[in-house]
Design a protein around this motif. Structure first.
Motif, PDB file in Angstrom:
ATOM      1  N   GLU A 126      14.596  41.289  10.031  1.00 29.35           N
ATOM      2  CA  GLU A 126      15.251  40.571   9.598  1.00 29.35           C
ATOM      3  C   GLU A 126      15.205  40.855   7.729  1.00 29.35           C
ATOM      4  O   GLU A 126      15.765  40.407   6.833  1.00 29.35           O
ATOM      5  CB  GLU A 126      15.915  39.287   9.444  1.00 29.35           C
ATOM      6  N   ASN A 127      13.662  41.084   8.133  1.00 32.91           N
ATOM      7  CA  ASN A 127      13.323  41.370   6.840  1.00 32.91           C
ATOM      8  C   ASN A 127      12.620  43.121   5.899  1.00 32.91           C
ATOM      9  O   ASN A 127      11.734  43.420   5.176  1.00 32.91           O
ATOM     10  CB  ASN A 127      12.071  40.535   6.126  1.00 32.91           C
ATOM     11  N   ALA A 128      13.336  43.899   6.437  1.00 30.18           N
ATOM     12  CA  ALA A 128      13.194  44.851   6.523  1.00 30.18           C
ATOM     13  C   ALA A 128      13.376  45.989   5.300  1.00 30.18           C
ATOM     14  O   ALA A 128      12.211  46.223   4.556  1.00 30.18           O
ATOM     15  CB  ALA A 128      14.230  46.138   7.276  1.00 30.18           C
ATOM     16  N   ARG A 129      14.043  45.153   4.238  1.00 31.80           N
ATOM     17  CA  ARG A 129      13.926  45.827   2.951  1.00 31.80           C
ATOM     18  C   ARG A 129      12.610  45.048   2.442  1.00 31.80           C
ATOM     19  O   ARG A 129      11.683  45.870   1.456  1.00 31.80           O
ATOM     20  CB  ARG A 129      14.843  45.588   1.648  1.00 31.80           C
ATOM     21  N   LEU A 130      12.073  43.798   2.683  1.00 33.68           N
ATOM     22  CA  LEU A 130      11.031  43.296   1.827  1.00 33.68           C
ATOM     23  C   LEU A 130       9.593  44.246   2.295  1.00 33.68           C
ATOM     24  O   LEU A 130       9.102  44.543   1.891  1.00 33.68           O
ATOM     25  CB  LEU A 130      11.074  42.105   1.915  1.00 33.68           C
ATOM     26  N   ILE A 131      10.259  44.609   3.377  1.00 29.30           N
ATOM     27  CA  ILE A 131       8.764  45.065   4.312  1.00 29.30           C
ATOM     28  C   ILE A 131       8.635  46.537   4.129  1.00 29.30           C
ATOM     29  O   ILE A 131       7.254  46.685   3.230  1.00 29.30           O
ATOM     30  CB  ILE A 131       8.852  45.470   6.208  1.00 29.30           C
ATOM     31  N   ARG A 132      10.045  47.017   3.605  1.00 28.16           N
ATOM     32  CA  ARG A 132       9.497  48.844   2.847  1.00 28.16           C
ATOM     33  C   ARG A 132       9.100  48.342   0.960  1.00 28.16           C
ATOM     34  O   ARG A 132       8.280  49.514   1.039  1.00 28.16           O
ATOM     35  CB  ARG A 132      10.954  49.656   2.946  1.00 28.16           C
ATOM     36  N   ASP A 133       9.745  47.181   0.684  1.00 27.34           N
ATOM     37  CA  ASP A 133       8.977  47.391  -0.550  1.00 27.34           C
ATOM     38  C   ASP A 133       7.500  46.643  -0.937  1.00 27.34           C
ATOM     39  O   ASP A 133       7.036  47.601  -1.322  1.00 27.34           O
ATOM     40  CB  ASP A 133       9.241  45.807  -1.260  1.00 27.34           C
ATOM     41  N   ILE A 134       6.765  46.220   0.484  1.00 28.90           N
ATOM     42  CA  ILE A 134       5.455  46.668  -0.128  1.00 28.90           C
ATOM     43  C   ILE A 134       4.903  47.351   0.421  1.00 28.90           C
ATOM     44  O   ILE A 134       4.252  47.618  -0.139  1.00 28.90           O
ATOM     45  CB  ILE A 134       5.481  45.163   1.542  1.00 28.90           C
ATOM     46  N   ARG A 135       5.250  48.486   1.614  1.00 34.10           N
ATOM     47  CA  ARG A 135       4.902  49.363   1.645  1.00 34.10           C
ATOM     48  C   ARG A 135       4.922  50.172   0.848  1.00 34.10           C
ATOM     49  O   ARG A 135       3.576  51.080   0.825  1.00 34.10           O
ATOM     50  CB  ARG A 135       5.958  50.025   2.920  1.00 34.10           C
ATOM     51  N   ASP A 136       6.033  50.894   0.202  1.00 28.87           N
ATOM     52  CA  ASP A 136       6.229  51.595  -1.076  1.00 28.87           C
ATOM     53  C   ASP A 136       5.167  50.672  -2.299  1.00 28.87           C
ATOM     54  O   ASP A 136       4.675  51.423  -3.030  1.00 28.87           O
ATOM     55  CB  ASP A 136       7.822  51.469  -1.879  1.00 28.87           C
ATOM     56  N   SER A 137       4.434  49.061  -2.010  1.00 23.68           N
ATOM     57  CA  SER A 137       4.256  48.788  -3.703  1.00 23.68           C
ATOM     58  C   SER A 137       2.607  49.963  -3.264  1.00 23.68           C
ATOM     59  O   SER A 137       2.105  49.130  -3.771  1.00 23.68           O
ATOM     60  CB  SER A 137       3.987  47.520  -3.740  1.00 23.68           C
ATOM     61  N   GLY A 138       2.508  50.092  -2.158  1.00 28.20           N
ATOM     62  CA  GLY A 138       0.888  50.553  -2.154  1.00 28.20           C
ATOM     63  C   GLY A 138      -0.013  50.362  -0.924  1.00 28.20           C
ATOM     64  O   GLY A 138      -1.296  50.247  -0.746  1.00 28.20           O
ATOM     65  N   ILE A 139       0.724  48.555  -0.266  1.00 28.22           N
ATOM     66  CA  ILE A 139      -0.339  48.003   0.661  1.00 28.22           C
ATOM     67  C   ILE A 139       0.132  48.763   2.838  1.00 28.22           C
ATOM     68  O   ILE A 139       1.815  48.397   3.088  1.00 28.22           O
ATOM     69  CB  ILE A 139       0.048  46.575   0.997  1.00 28.22           C
ATOM     70  N   SER A 140      -0.799  49.106   3.269  1.00 31.26           N
ATOM     71  CA  SER A 140      -0.062  49.901   4.326  1.00 31.26           C
ATOM     72  C   SER A 140       0.898  48.680   5.427  1.00 31.26           C
ATOM     73  O   SER A 140       0.231  47.473   5.486  1.00 31.26           O
ATOM     74  CB  SER A 140      -0.925  50.618   4.629  1.00 31.26           C
ATOM     75  N   VAL A 141       1.546  49.161   6.151  1.00 32.14           N
ATOM     76  CA  VAL A 141       2.298  48.657   7.429  1.00 32.14           C
ATOM     77  C   VAL A 141       2.205  49.124   8.873  1.00 32.14           C
ATOM     78  O   VAL A 141       2.684  50.607   9.203  1.00 32.14           O
ATOM     79  CB  VAL A 141       3.625  48.196   6.734  1.00 32.14           C
ATOM     80  N   VAL A 142       1.816  48.300   9.854  1.00 30.99           N
ATOM     81  CA  VAL A 142       1.853  48.839  10.967  1.00 30.99           C
ATOM     82  C   VAL A 142       2.416  47.865  11.373  1.00 30.99           C
ATOM     83  O   VAL A 142       2.931  46.535  11.873  1.00 30.99           O
ATOM     84  CB  VAL A 142       0.005  49.260  11.974  1.00 30.99           C
ATOM     85  N   GLN A 143       3.959  48.563  12.506  1.00 30.84           N
ATOM     86  CA  GLN A 143       4.806  47.792  13.940  1.00 30.84           C
ATOM     87  C   GLN A 143       3.357  47.586  14.736  1.00 30.84           C
ATOM     88  O   GLN A 143       3.089  48.466  15.387  1.00 30.84           O
ATOM     89  CB  GLN A 143       6.168  48.170  13.598  1.00 30.84           C
ATOM     90  N   VAL A 144       3.449  46.302  15.653  1.00 33.24           N
ATOM     91  CA  VAL A 144       2.963  46.164  16.340  1.00 33.24           C
ATOM     92  C   VAL A 144       4.537  45.592  17.930  1.00 33.24           C
ATOM     93  O   VAL A 144       4.916  44.565  17.296  1.00 33.24           O
ATOM     94  CB  VAL A 144       1.559  45.873  16.809  1.00 33.24           C
ATOM     95  N   VAL A 145       3.907  46.221  18.887  1.00 30.18           N
ATOM     96  CA  VAL A 145       5.363  45.447  19.903  1.00 30.18           C
ATOM     97  C   VAL A 145       6.548  45.634  19.686  1.00 30.18           C
ATOM     98  O   VAL A 145       7.178  46.123  20.517  1.00 30.18           O
ATOM     99  CB  VAL A 145       5.244  44.239  19.609  1.00 30.18           C
ATOM    100  N   ARG A 146       6.923  45.707  18.262  1.00 28.74           N
ATOM    101  CA  ARG A 146       8.599  45.877  18.195  1.00 28.74           C
ATOM    102  C   ARG A 146       8.827  47.060  17.016  1.00 28.74           C
ATOM    103  O   ARG A 146       7.813  46.763  15.968  1.00 28.74           O
ATOM    104  CB  ARG A 146       9.908  44.936  17.327  1.00 28.74           C
ATOM    105  N   ARG A 147       9.217  48.352  17.436  1.00 21.54           N
ATOM    106  CA  ARG A 147       9.518  49.248  16.030  1.00 21.54           C
ATOM    107  C   ARG A 147      10.890  48.561  16.236  1.00 21.54           C
ATOM    108  O   ARG A 147      11.743  49.053  16.006  1.00 21.54           O
ATOM    109  CB  ARG A 147       9.787  50.539  16.904  1.00 21.54           C
TER     110      ARG A 147
END
Length: 332
Positions: A126-147
């Motif tokens: 439900e927070n896909a846009r926020l997670i992409r924004d965080i990733r695009d700001s330079g903070i790496s993100v890895v998904q676990v269990v749920r892609r």
């Protein structure tokens, strides 16, 4: 509290030399370094890691966002994450969301604005846009269990395969009326488990019998317990139950025991998300065991690989899929 200046004074060196010795940023004569280390020990000096991290642009902290760590596969995953992170000199901050998108959003914003260098997340979606924004700001993100997002690295299990093989296993044990106690279908693991169940049931020429949730789980045990009665109502000849997670299975076993239905003689029960708790029950529960600890470790490796990539280089995302193994126990 001792300061770096105190260390330098006791070791008879200037502050810059003490700093270079402790941070290994340039050559310091071994004898001088030995005096500095002796001074550190004598003064019980502890560097201000937060200030150091802020100066270097790193906090050496990984945020971990999961639904729960209470008697679930996520407890093993977080252990894998924490132990692997320590090997690389990172600490972890664990946020439990109970699959509430609002809580997840709050956790993500805290990590983004706080002290996280990277995030490992089992997202609600439900927070896909926020997670992409965080990733695009330079903070790496890895998904676990749920892609949830194919443009970010992930570590998952083949949930379709787990359920498919689970049905085939119960069929091999003589079951012909197999029910599934599943979770919230908007979450990918539950959706994929249903697909695997449906495909195997259809191939076998049987009729599906499914109990699912209309929203995120609030009490897995009660849902498993009540799920038994719903399955029996839909098919009184029920002879096999597949539970999406171990706590569903434990609830199902309690309901069957209350109704005087013997397992495995009358009804066989298995979990599709194996956890060590299944082997500790009074009647140990058969399950498809996910390599949860290894999944957590791998997620850290992917995350640190991305975090330590030069900023000018866009790291290639990776999707790692693990496979479950059957742990046959007393309930089948």
């Amino acid at each position: 509290m001792a300061t770096l200046k105190d260390v330098a004074k006791l070791a008879c060196v200037d502050v810059s030399t003490a700093s270079r010795a402790l941070n290994n940023t340039s050559y310091v004569h071994p004898e001088t370094k030995a005096r500095i280390y002796a001074a550190v020990k004598q003064l019980s000096y502890h560097p201000n890691l937060l200030a150091k991290g802020l100066r270097q642009g790193k906090r050496h902290t990984i945020g971990v966002v999961v639904p729960s760590i209470s008697m679930s596969v996520f407890s093993e995953i977080t252990q894998g994450i924490e132990l692997e992170a320590r090997k690389f000199g990172y600490e972890t901050l664990i946020c439990c969301t109970k699959d509430d998108p609002n809580v997840e959003k709050e956790c993500l914003n805290r990590l983004r604005n706080g002290f996280g260098d990277g995030i490992i997340i089992a997202s609600t979606g439900e927070n896909a846009r926020l997670i992409r924004d965080i990733r695009d700001s330079g903070i790496s993100v890895v998904q676990v269990v749920r892609r949830q997002d194919k443009t970010m690295s992930s570590v998952v299990t083949d949930y379709h395969e787990i359920a498919y093989n689970g049905v085939k296993y119960l069929v091999s044990k003589g079951c012909r009326h197999i029910g599934l106690i599943n979770g919230f279908s908007k979450l990918i693991p539950y959706r994929d488990r249903y697909r695997g169940y449906y495909d195997a049931i259809s191939e076998s020429g049987f009729t599906e019998n499914v109990v699912g949730l209309s929203g995120p789980s609030r009490n897995y045990f009660n849902e498993g317990y009540e799920g038994v009665y719903q399955l029996l109502k839909q098919d009184p000849k029920l002879d096999g139950i597949m539970a999406a997670v171990d706590m569903h299975g434990i609830g199902a076993l309690r309901a069957l025991k209350k109704e005087g239905l013997n397992f495995p003689e009358q009804i066989k029960v298995m979990s599709l998300t194996g956890h060590c708790i299944g082997d500790m029950l009074e009647t140990s529960m058969t399950s498809m065991e996910m390599p949860a600890f290894e999944m957590g470790s791998k997620a850290v490796q992917l995350l640190i690989g991305e975090m330590e990539t030069e900023q000018e280089i866009v790291p290639a995302y990776q999707h790692i899929m693990f496979h479950a193994s059957l742990a046959e126990r007393e309930t089948t």
